[in-house]
Scaffold this motif. Structure first.
Motif, PDB file in Angstrom:
ATOM      1  N   MET A 121      -0.565  26.057  11.731  1.00 20.01           N
ATOM      2  CA  MET A 121      -0.628  24.790  10.999  1.00 20.01           C
ATOM      3  C   MET A 121      -0.558  23.625  11.990  1.00 20.01           C
ATOM      4  SD  MET A 121       1.879  23.369   7.977  1.00 20.01           S
ATOM      5  CE  MET A 121       1.349  24.699   6.877  1.00 20.01           C
ATOM      6  N   PRO A 122      -1.486  22.655  11.872  1.00 23.17           N
ATOM      7  CA  PRO A 122      -1.459  21.521  12.805  1.00 23.17           C
ATOM      8  C   PRO A 122      -0.216  20.661  12.602  1.00 23.17           C
ATOM      9  CG  PRO A 122      -3.045  21.140  11.030  1.00 23.17           C
ATOM     10  CD  PRO A 122      -2.598  22.565  10.905  1.00 23.17           C
ATOM     11  N   ARG A 123       0.218  20.006  13.690  1.00 23.81           N
ATOM     12  CA  ARG A 123       1.377  19.150  13.591  1.00 23.81           C
ATOM     13  C   ARG A 123       1.067  17.928  12.736  1.00 23.81           C
ATOM     14  NH1 ARG A 123       4.381  18.926  19.513  1.00 23.81           N
ATOM     15  NH2 ARG A 123       4.881  21.153  19.608  1.00 23.81           N
ATOM     16  N   PRO A 124       2.038  17.463  11.937  1.00 24.53           N
ATOM     17  CA  PRO A 124       1.788  16.281  11.101  1.00 24.53           C
ATOM     18  C   PRO A 124       1.634  15.028  11.954  1.00 24.53           C
ATOM     19  CG  PRO A 124       4.113  16.897  11.015  1.00 24.53           C
ATOM     20  CD  PRO A 124       3.405  17.998  11.774  1.00 24.53           C
ATOM     21  N   THR A 125       0.827  14.118  11.476  1.00 25.29           N
ATOM     22  CA  THR A 125       0.630  12.829  12.141  1.00 25.29           C
ATOM     23  C   THR A 125       0.713  11.717  11.104  1.00 25.29           C
ATOM     24  OG1 THR A 125      -1.780  12.976  11.870  1.00 25.29           O
ATOM     25  CG2 THR A 125      -0.849  13.815  13.933  1.00 25.29           C
ATOM     26  N   LEU A 126       0.955  10.503  11.567  1.00 23.10           N
ATOM     27  CA  LEU A 126       0.990   9.335  10.703  1.00 23.10           C
ATOM     28  C   LEU A 126       0.012   8.292  11.238  1.00 23.10           C
ATOM     29  CD1 LEU A 126       4.833   8.775  10.150  1.00 23.10           C
ATOM     30  CD2 LEU A 126       3.231   9.918   8.609  1.00 23.10           C
ATOM     31  N   ARG A 127      -0.721   7.678  10.337  1.00 27.22           N
ATOM     32  CA  ARG A 127      -1.564   6.551  10.723  1.00 27.22           C
ATOM     33  C   ARG A 127      -0.720   5.279  10.786  1.00 27.22           C
ATOM     34  NH1 ARG A 127      -5.355   4.538   7.541  1.00 27.22           N
ATOM     35  NH2 ARG A 127      -4.447   5.307   5.599  1.00 27.22           N
ATOM     36  N   THR A 128      -1.157   4.338  11.581  1.00 22.23           N
ATOM     37  CA  THR A 128      -0.538   3.013  11.621  1.00 22.23           C
ATOM     38  C   THR A 128      -1.556   1.979  11.184  1.00 22.23           C
ATOM     39  OG1 THR A 128       0.924   3.636  13.452  1.00 22.23           O
ATOM     40  CG2 THR A 128       0.601   1.286  13.063  1.00 22.23           C
ATOM     41  N   VAL A 129      -1.161   1.135  10.220  1.00 20.65           N
ATOM     42  CA  VAL A 129      -2.024   0.054   9.740  1.00 20.65           C
ATOM     43  C   VAL A 129      -1.283  -1.263   9.925  1.00 20.65           C
ATOM     44  CG1 VAL A 129      -3.177   1.558   8.070  1.00 20.65           C
ATOM     45  CG2 VAL A 129      -1.188   0.218   7.349  1.00 20.65           C
ATOM     46  N   CYS A 130      -2.002  -2.348   9.797  1.00 22.66           N
ATOM     47  CA  CYS A 130      -1.396  -3.679   9.885  1.00 22.66           C
ATOM     48  C   CYS A 130      -1.467  -4.353   8.519  1.00 22.66           C
ATOM     49  CB  CYS A 130      -2.129  -4.542  10.914  1.00 22.66           C
ATOM     50  SG  CYS A 130      -1.982  -3.932  12.604  1.00 22.66           S
ATOM     51  N   ALA A 131      -0.348  -4.920   8.090  1.00 27.22           N
ATOM     52  CA  ALA A 131      -0.328  -5.640   6.811  1.00 27.22           C
ATOM     53  C   ALA A 131      -1.226  -6.870   6.924  1.00 27.22           C
ATOM     54  CB  ALA A 131       1.089  -6.043   6.453  1.00 27.22           C
ATOM     55  N   HIS A 132      -2.163  -6.974   6.008  1.00 23.81           N
ATOM     56  CA  HIS A 132      -3.132  -8.081   6.017  1.00 23.81           C
ATOM     57  C   HIS A 132      -2.789  -9.133   4.966  1.00 23.81           C
ATOM     58  CE1 HIS A 132      -7.001 -10.077   6.407  1.00 23.81           C
ATOM     59  NE2 HIS A 132      -7.197  -9.936   5.106  1.00 23.81           N
ATOM     60  N   ARG A 133      -2.282  -8.648   3.815  1.00 25.69           N
ATOM     61  CA  ARG A 133      -2.008  -9.583   2.712  1.00 25.69           C
ATOM     62  C   ARG A 133      -0.880  -9.033   1.852  1.00 25.69           C
ATOM     63  NH1 ARG A 133      -4.267 -10.337  -2.654  1.00 25.69           N
ATOM     64  NH2 ARG A 133      -5.579  -8.489  -2.310  1.00 25.69           N
ATOM     65  N   TYR A 134       0.087  -9.903   1.519  1.00 28.19           N
ATOM     66  CA  TYR A 134       1.153  -9.566   0.583  1.00 28.19           C
ATOM     67  C   TYR A 134       0.602  -9.793  -0.818  1.00 28.19           C
ATOM     68  CZ  TYR A 134       5.874  -9.535  -1.465  1.00 28.19           C
ATOM     69  OH  TYR A 134       6.997  -9.242  -2.211  1.00 28.19           O
ATOM     70  N   VAL A 135       0.560  -8.731  -1.645  1.00 22.48           N
ATOM     71  CA  VAL A 135      -0.084  -8.839  -2.958  1.00 22.48           C
ATOM     72  C   VAL A 135       0.924  -9.216  -4.032  1.00 22.48           C
ATOM     73  CG1 VAL A 135      -1.432  -7.631  -4.723  1.00 22.48           C
ATOM     74  CG2 VAL A 135      -1.894  -7.208  -2.300  1.00 22.48           C
ATOM     75  N   THR A 136       1.942  -8.370  -4.227  1.00 18.96           N
ATOM     76  CA  THR A 136       2.927  -8.662  -5.277  1.00 18.96           C
ATOM     77  C   THR A 136       4.190  -7.842  -5.048  1.00 18.96           C
ATOM     78  OG1 THR A 136       3.275  -8.777  -7.689  1.00 18.96           O
ATOM     79  CG2 THR A 136       2.095  -6.863  -6.862  1.00 18.96           C
ATOM     80  N   PRO A 137       5.352  -8.383  -5.380  1.00 13.71           N
ATOM     81  CA  PRO A 137       6.582  -7.587  -5.275  1.00 13.71           C
ATOM     82  C   PRO A 137       6.701  -6.599  -6.430  1.00 13.71           C
ATOM     83  CG  PRO A 137       7.093  -9.751  -6.151  1.00 13.71           C
ATOM     84  CD  PRO A 137       5.618  -9.765  -5.812  1.00 13.71           C
ATOM     85  N   LEU A 138       7.385  -5.504  -6.193  1.00 11.11           N
ATOM     86  CA  LEU A 138       7.712  -4.542  -7.244  1.00 11.11           C
ATOM     87  C   LEU A 138       9.195  -4.696  -7.537  1.00 11.11           C
ATOM     88  CD1 LEU A 138       5.716  -1.454  -5.924  1.00 11.11           C
ATOM     89  CD2 LEU A 138       5.064  -3.029  -7.755  1.00 11.11           C
ATOM     90  N   ARG A 139       9.514  -5.580  -8.448  1.00 11.60           N
ATOM     91  CA  ARG A 139      10.910  -5.989  -8.622  1.00 11.60           C
ATOM     92  C   ARG A 139      11.774  -4.949  -9.308  1.00 11.60           C
ATOM     93  NH1 ARG A 139      11.966 -11.045  -7.047  1.00 11.60           N
ATOM     94  NH2 ARG A 139      10.209 -12.428  -6.662  1.00 11.60           N
ATOM     95  N   GLU A 140      11.167  -3.854  -9.764  1.00 14.35           N
ATOM     96  CA  GLU A 140      12.019  -2.812 -10.328  1.00 14.35           C
ATOM     97  C   GLU A 140      12.771  -2.062  -9.240  1.00 14.35           C
ATOM     98  OE1 GLU A 140       7.810  -1.010 -10.006  1.00 14.35           O
ATOM     99  OE2 GLU A 140       8.756  -2.931 -10.472  1.00 14.35           O
ATOM    100  N   GLY A 141      12.378  -2.230  -7.995  1.00 15.20           N
ATOM    101  CA  GLY A 141      13.087  -1.589  -6.888  1.00 15.20           C
ATOM    102  C   GLY A 141      14.185  -2.492  -6.364  1.00 15.20           C
ATOM    103  N   GLY A 142      15.341  -1.921  -6.079  1.00 19.23           N
ATOM    104  CA  GLY A 142      16.463  -2.730  -5.630  1.00 19.23           C
ATOM    105  C   GLY A 142      16.230  -3.400  -4.295  1.00 19.23           C
ATOM    106  N   SER A 143      15.347  -2.839  -3.459  1.00 16.64           N
ATOM    107  CA  SER A 143      15.112  -3.409  -2.139  1.00 16.64           C
ATOM    108  C   SER A 143      13.812  -4.208  -2.080  1.00 16.64           C
ATOM    109  CB  SER A 143      15.082  -2.294  -1.084  1.00 16.64           C
ATOM    110  OG  SER A 143      14.086  -1.339  -1.405  1.00 16.64           O
ATOM    111  N   LEU A 144      13.271  -4.574  -3.236  1.00 16.68           N
ATOM    112  CA  LEU A 144      12.064  -5.394  -3.322  1.00 16.68           C
ATOM    113  C   LEU A 144      10.889  -4.828  -2.525  1.00 16.68           C
ATOM    114  CD1 LEU A 144      13.113  -9.171  -3.253  1.00 16.68           C
ATOM    115  CD2 LEU A 144      12.243  -7.824  -5.160  1.00 16.68           C
ATOM    116  N   PRO A 145      10.499  -3.574  -2.783  1.00 17.63           N
ATOM    117  CA  PRO A 145       9.251  -3.105  -2.180  1.00 17.63           C
ATOM    118  C   PRO A 145       8.097  -3.947  -2.714  1.00 17.63           C
ATOM    119  CG  PRO A 145       9.948  -1.625  -3.927  1.00 17.63           C
ATOM    120  CD  PRO A 145      11.072  -2.598  -3.725  1.00 17.63           C
TER     121      PRO A 145
END
Length: 263
Positions: A1-25
């Motif tokens: 099984m290949p080792r897991p990898t993660l992509r890295t992206v750059c935030a371009h635009r803040y769309v909307t908060p998800l206020r049901e989460g306590g940490s404001l995702p």
């Protein structure tokens, strides 16, 4: 099984908060034109919550459970300038640098245990996973499960791995039974826990644990008073999870006992 990898992206635009989460995702758009649910390193438990999201999510994925793609997100403090909410401005500035996000699942709905009754093998695997990573946040009040394309998807693991909030005696705690499994939303459906134990142990090997822990970015490992270097910090996670894997019968027996007491 290949080792897991993660992509890295750059935030371009803040769309909307998800206020049901306590940490404001928040939903953000990245430079690859994708939409993601961003978890801020400057919120809640800080980098530890991001480590838990990464490690638990990828452990679930290697075991064949459905988890939205996890990506690393570079966030510029300048993004705060376009936001009118002072709380969000502060959160963005406090989170400048490397954060974490999950792929946004458009049209997904929150799991309803009355309307959606998962098969015993899937429910048992998820209960096993959450007992393994000591996830306290999969209750009927807040399941952190989504239904998308007729499949159960696991999200929001930031409250798991709570051992890392105090490293004293963490290896001794690796064999704990996790009594809070009694509150798991899927426990009533988890009729195949012994079978799940065998399947999950075959998938989540010590090597898989080591490969996943290796994905934790240096920027999130910020406890120099406890660990000599980042390698030692990562090794502490790997040692805990490997020891817990070896003691899986302890938390499986606890889950079976808790399920026998359901009415």
């Amino acid at each position: 099984m290949p080792r897991p990898t993660l992509r890295t992206v750059c935030a371009h635009r803040y769309v909307t908060p998800l206020r049901e989460g306590g940490s404001l995702p928040a939903i953000i758009e990245a430079d690859d034109q994708g939409l993601y649910v961003l978890k801020f390193r400057g919120a809640g438990q800080g980098p530890k919550a991001l480590i838990a999201e990464l490690v638990c999510g990828e452990l679930a994925r290697v075991a064949g459970l459905a988890v939205p793609e996890i990506v690393l997100v570079e966030l510029e403090a300048e993004l705060a300038r376009t936001e009118p909410d002072p709380e969000i401005q502060d959160l963005i500035r406090a989170s400048a640098g490397l954060n974490l996000a999950l792929d946004y699942l458009p049209g997904s709905v929150t799991f309803d245990p009355l309307a959606d009754q998962p098969a015993a093998d899937i429910a048992s695997a998820i209960v096993w996973h959450d007992a393994f990573v000591t996830n306290v946040d999969r209750t009927p009040r807040n399941s952190n499960l989504l239904m998308w394309h007729r499949r159960l998807w696991l999200i929001d693991h930031g409250a798991a791995l709570y051992f890392h909030h105090s490293w004293d005696g963490h290896l001794d705690r690796a064999a704990s039974p996790f009594a809070l499994v009694r509150d798991h939303v899927l426990l009533p459906f988890a009729a195949a826990l012994p079978e799940a134990d065998q399947r999950m142990r075959e998938a989540i090997t010590p090597q898989a644990i080591a490969d996943i822990v290796a994905l934790i970015p240096d920027a999130w490992l910020d406890e120099p008073e406890v660990f000599a270097d980042h390698a030692a910090h990562r090794q502490a996670y790997a040692d805990y999870l490997t020891r817990r894997l070896a003691a899986s019968h302890v938390f499986v027996e606890e889950a079976i006992r808790a399920r026998s007491q359901l009415r």
